[in-house]
Enzyme design. Structure first.
Site, PDB file in Angstrom:
ATOM      1  N   GLU A   1     -21.553 -85.579  -3.767  1.00  0.00           N
ATOM      2  CA  GLU A   1     -20.160 -85.635  -4.232  1.00  0.00           C
ATOM      3  C   GLU A   1     -19.828 -87.053  -4.701  1.00  0.00           C
ATOM      4  O   GLU A   1     -19.252 -87.251  -5.755  1.00  0.00           O
ATOM      5  CB  GLU A   1     -19.208 -85.215  -3.103  1.00  0.00           C
ATOM      6  CG  GLU A   1     -17.737 -85.326  -3.505  1.00  0.00           C
ATOM      7  CD  GLU A   1     -16.765 -84.839  -2.426  1.00  0.00           C
ATOM      8  OE1 GLU A   1     -17.196 -84.633  -1.278  1.00  0.00           O
ATOM      9  OE2 GLU A   1     -15.583 -84.669  -2.757  1.00  0.00           O
TER      10      GLU A   1
ATOM     11  N   ASN B   1     -11.785 -95.245  -0.457  1.00  0.00           N
ATOM     12  CA  ASN B   1     -12.612 -96.420  -0.754  1.00  0.00           C
ATOM     13  C   ASN B   1     -12.700 -97.392   0.422  1.00  0.00           C
ATOM     14  O   ASN B   1     -13.710 -98.065   0.605  1.00  0.00           O
ATOM     15  CB  ASN B   1     -12.077 -97.124  -2.005  1.00  0.00           C
ATOM     16  CG  ASN B   1     -12.510 -96.410  -3.268  1.00  0.00           C
ATOM     17  OD1 ASN B   1     -12.895 -95.243  -3.216  1.00  0.00           O
ATOM     18  ND2 ASN B   1     -12.457 -97.083  -4.389  1.00  0.00           N
ATOM     19  N   GLU B   2     -11.616 -97.439   1.229  1.00  0.00           N
ATOM     20  CA  GLU B   2     -11.668 -98.323   2.410  1.00  0.00           C
ATOM     21  C   GLU B   2     -12.799 -97.855   3.331  1.00  0.00           C
ATOM     22  O   GLU B   2     -13.611 -98.661   3.804  1.00  0.00           O
ATOM     23  CB  GLU B   2     -10.337 -98.283   3.178  1.00  0.00           C
ATOM     24  CG  GLU B   2      -9.158 -98.921   2.463  1.00  0.00           C
ATOM     25  CD  GLU B   2      -8.549 -98.020   1.392  1.00  0.00           C
ATOM     26  OE1 GLU B   2      -8.915 -96.824   1.327  1.00  0.00           O
ATOM     27  OE2 GLU B   2      -7.709 -98.515   0.608  1.00  0.00           O
TER      28      GLU B   2
ATOM     29  N   SER C   1     -11.540 -81.124   4.325  1.00  0.00           N
ATOM     30  CA  SER C   1     -10.378 -81.818   4.904  1.00  0.00           C
ATOM     31  C   SER C   1      -9.383 -80.857   5.536  1.00  0.00           C
ATOM     32  O   SER C   1      -9.208 -79.725   5.085  1.00  0.00           O
ATOM     33  CB  SER C   1      -9.651 -82.617   3.822  1.00  0.00           C
ATOM     34  OG  SER C   1     -10.544 -83.464   3.167  1.00  0.00           O
TER      35      SER C   1
HETATM   36  C1  LIG Z   1      -6.635 -85.144  -5.368  1.00  0.00           C
HETATM   37  C2  LIG Z   1      -7.428 -84.904  -4.125  1.00  0.00           C
HETATM   38  C3  LIG Z   1      -8.346 -83.885  -4.105  1.00  0.00           C
HETATM   39  C4  LIG Z   1      -9.054 -83.588  -2.929  1.00  0.00           C
HETATM   40  N1  LIG Z   1      -9.907 -82.503  -2.923  1.00  0.00           N
HETATM   41  C5  LIG Z   1     -10.481 -82.133  -1.758  1.00  0.00           C
HETATM   42  C6  LIG Z   1     -11.224 -80.912  -1.686  1.00  0.00           C
HETATM   43  O1  LIG Z   1     -11.409 -80.184  -2.678  1.00  0.00           O
HETATM   44  N2  LIG Z   1     -11.734 -80.542  -0.491  1.00  0.00           N
HETATM   45  C7  LIG Z   1     -11.585 -81.308   0.626  1.00  0.00           C
HETATM   46  O2  LIG Z   1     -12.111 -80.927   1.674  1.00  0.00           O
HETATM   47  N3  LIG Z   1     -10.885 -82.472   0.594  1.00  0.00           N
HETATM   48  C8  LIG Z   1     -10.306 -82.883  -0.563  1.00  0.00           C
HETATM   49  N4  LIG Z   1      -9.556 -84.048  -0.606  1.00  0.00           N
HETATM   50  C9  LIG Z   1      -9.321 -84.770   0.638  1.00  0.00           C
HETATM   51  C10 LIG Z   1      -9.923 -86.157   0.707  1.00  0.00           C
HETATM   52  O3  LIG Z   1     -11.300 -86.098   0.980  1.00  0.00           O
HETATM   53  C11 LIG Z   1      -9.139 -86.937   1.793  1.00  0.00           C
HETATM   54  O4  LIG Z   1      -7.834 -87.117   1.303  1.00  0.00           O
HETATM   55  C12 LIG Z   1      -9.765 -88.262   2.105  1.00  0.00           C
HETATM   56  O5  LIG Z   1     -10.981 -88.096   2.790  1.00  0.00           O
HETATM   57  C13 LIG Z   1      -8.818 -89.155   2.957  1.00  0.00           C
HETATM   58  O6  LIG Z   1      -8.361 -88.463   4.083  1.00  0.00           O
HETATM   59  P1  LIG Z   1      -6.817 -88.358   4.420  1.00  0.00           P
HETATM   60  O7  LIG Z   1      -6.086 -87.915   3.188  1.00  0.00           O
HETATM   61  O8  LIG Z   1      -6.672 -87.507   5.632  1.00  0.00           O
HETATM   62  O9  LIG Z   1      -6.337 -89.836   4.723  1.00  0.00           O
HETATM   63  P2  LIG Z   1      -6.491 -90.612   6.098  1.00  0.00           P
HETATM   64  O10 LIG Z   1      -7.845 -90.373   6.660  1.00  0.00           O
HETATM   65  O11 LIG Z   1      -5.315 -90.287   6.965  1.00  0.00           O
HETATM   66  O12 LIG Z   1      -6.395 -92.119   5.630  1.00  0.00           O
HETATM   67  C14 LIG Z   1      -5.139 -92.763   5.369  1.00  0.00           C
HETATM   68  C15 LIG Z   1      -5.421 -94.191   4.983  1.00  0.00           C
HETATM   69  O13 LIG Z   1      -6.056 -94.879   6.074  1.00  0.00           O
HETATM   70  C16 LIG Z   1      -7.270 -95.487   5.649  1.00  0.00           C
HETATM   71  N5  LIG Z   1      -8.269 -95.402   6.714  1.00  0.00           N
HETATM   72  C17 LIG Z   1      -8.548 -94.318   7.490  1.00  0.00           C
HETATM   73  N6  LIG Z   1      -9.549 -94.599   8.347  1.00  0.00           N
HETATM   74  C18 LIG Z   1      -9.928 -95.884   8.100  1.00  0.00           C
HETATM   75  C19 LIG Z   1     -10.940 -96.742   8.642  1.00  0.00           C
HETATM   76  N7  LIG Z   1     -11.752 -96.335   9.614  1.00  0.00           N
HETATM   77  N8  LIG Z   1     -11.061 -97.986   8.110  1.00  0.00           N
HETATM   78  C20 LIG Z   1     -10.240 -98.412   7.113  1.00  0.00           C
HETATM   79  N9  LIG Z   1      -9.263 -97.631   6.568  1.00  0.00           N
HETATM   80  C21 LIG Z   1      -9.119 -96.386   7.046  1.00  0.00           C
HETATM   81  C22 LIG Z   1      -7.715 -94.699   4.440  1.00  0.00           C
HETATM   82  O14 LIG Z   1      -8.510 -95.472   3.582  1.00  0.00           O
HETATM   83  C23 LIG Z   1      -6.373 -94.342   3.795  1.00  0.00           C
HETATM   84  O15 LIG Z   1      -5.933 -95.409   2.989  1.00  0.00           O
HETATM   85  C24 LIG Z   1      -8.866 -84.378  -1.769  1.00  0.00           C
HETATM   86  C25 LIG Z   1      -7.956 -85.445  -1.807  1.00  0.00           C
HETATM   87  C26 LIG Z   1      -7.234 -85.706  -2.952  1.00  0.00           C
HETATM   88  C27 LIG Z   1      -6.252 -86.841  -2.957  1.00  0.00           C
END
Ligand SMILES: Cc1cc2nc3c(=O)[nH]c(=O)nc-3n(C[C@H](O)[C@H](O)[C@H](O)COP(=O)(O)OP(=O)(O)OC[C@H]3O[C@@H](n4cnc5c(N)ncnc54)[C@H](O)[C@@H]3O)c2cc1C
Length: 393
Positions: free
Chosen positions: A244, A380-381, A129
């Protein structure tokens, strides 16, 4: 589908249980059961104990130094670890990057990286990410430019779980802007002690620094640390994500925590409330259903079907269950579940109930911490979208 354990599988369970009895420090198990903060030494020390036995790499085939267990043995092993209160295995090395190195790495890379993962000596972090690239992972911008026999990496990763302890990091980096975003991504292994790497912790709702930002400023990475082919990293990344997501379901921990929830509810008197008991019953039904699903996946694996297709489904159900039991524990303990200062709780001034067995502390921190489960590993979405596409067409 036959879900009954065979006598051999039962004997295997006994063997694992006896070994855990002899090798898992009871003080460490208590810390795990009470959700106390685990130090790097707690986590890695235990990983090394498992590594010495050859069980940290418990999912690996024998050809790569694993025990070569079948799917049911792996499940039984994980179940016994959770039951005994063993610290969770940090998955980034043994569960996530190792299968990628086995499937797509060169023999030299396999020889160089797998032993340190299997022994627990080397701590790996996940660099997928970035700010703006979470759900839309294919948009990663961290750039790796080939200069002679090196890549020069510039950019930023975020949410890097336990990256403050990381020795090595596997990264998705952009090596091309041609074509679709997915086709310009490469999978690069990077030594986190390299000059130009900065790790900055992020403080979370529960007061912990479990995740980090990681910055790369002209980091020089030898080209032989590229996995597979340049610009083919998206394929390897997806292979890893399925592992994962299956891992996140963690049904065994939920089974242990369900029993803890029942103990807290009885101690706090809410067990007498029919409506509260209904909530627990509904949770238990869902946990049993999830376990059946896991066993179905394992059963399909036995017969050679690709069970990783429904990894997203396991992730959705497992993570929602994890949030529900922490919520019910908070409700059951009421004011005793606050505040969430872990050091104070470890000192015993909160949640210290007669009998000692049920330490409610630090339920609030666990509750806040578990909000992450429906986000990480792909929200989850987004998983629902993937499941809909994969299973429903
Ligand atoms: C505690 C924690 C640990 C983590 N550890 C790691 C790690 O070790 N390494 C790593 O690489 N990443 C890590 N992550 C990152 C994690 O994989 C991302 O947070 C996750 O994939 C969501 O991306 P985002 O935070 O950019 O949210 P966004 O992508 O910006 O999403 C924001 C919201 O929009 C919704 N959304 C986005 N796109 C869609 C769609 N197409 N349809 C419906 N809803 C949508 C999402 O469900 C969410 O509710 C971690 C995250 C957390 C919270």
């Amino acid at each position: 589908m036959d879900l009954a354990y065979t006598p051999e599988e039962q004997a295997f369970r006994e063997e694992v249980r006896a070994w855990l009895n002899d090798h898992l420090d009871p003080a460490l198990a208590t810390k795990v059961r009470e959700d106390q903060r685990l130090s790097r030494d707690d986590i890695q020390g235990w990983a090394k104990v498992l590594g010495k036995k050859g069980w940290l790499a418990y999912g690996w085939p024998q050809a790569f130094g694993g025990p070569g267990w079948g799917a049911v043995q792996k499940h039984v092993f994980a179940e016994e670890l959770a039951r005994a209160g063993a610290p969770a295995i940090v998955p980034f090395g043994p569960v996530m990057v190792a299968p990628v190195i086995m499937a797509f790495g060169t023999p030299e890379q396999q020889k160089r990286f797998l032993p340190g993962i299997a022994s627990g000596e080397v701590w790996w972090s996940q660099g997928y990410s970035e700010p703006g690239s979470g759900s839309d992972l294919a948009s990663v911008k961290t750039r790796a430019e080939r200069v002679g026999d090196h890549y020069i990496v510039n950019g930023q990763k975020t949410w890097t779980t336990l990256g403050q302890h990381g020795d090595w990091m596997f990264n998705l980096v952009r090596t091309s802007n041609e074509g679709k975003p997915q086709t310009g991504i490469s999978f690069l292994l990077l030594d986190m002690k390299s000059p130009g790497v900065t790790v900055r912790p992020i403080k979370l709702l529960d007061g912990e620094c479990e995740v980090n930002e990681v910055f790369f400023d002209n980091v020089k990475v030898p080209a032989d640390q590229l996995i597979g082919e340049e610009n083919k990293g998206w394929t390897y990344a997806k292979h890893l994500l399925a592992h994962e997501r299956t891992n996140i379901a963690d049904v065994n921990r939920s089974k242990r925590e369900l029993e803890r929830l029942k103990r807290i509810a009885k101690q706090e008197g809410v067990w007498e409330d029919q409506r509260f008991r209904d909530q627990i019953a509904l949770l238990e039904v869902d946990i049993v259903a999830l376990e059946m699903l896991v066993l179905r996946v394992l059963s399909a694996e036995k017969s050679g079907k690709n069970s990783l297709d429904i990894a997203g489904l396991l992730k959705i159900k497992g993570s929602e269950i994890q949030q529900r039991y922490t919520e019910l524990m908070m409700l059951a303990a009421g004011p005793y579940s606050l505040p969430f200062i872990q050091e104070a709780m470890a000192a015993g001034w909160q949640g210290d109930f007669p009998g000692g067995e049920v330490a409610n502390a630090p339920l609030a921190s666990r509750y806040f911490n578990m909000r992450k489960t429906t986000i990480y590993g792909g929200s989850n979405e987004v998983q629902r979208n993937i499941v809909a596409q994969t299973l429903l067409g």
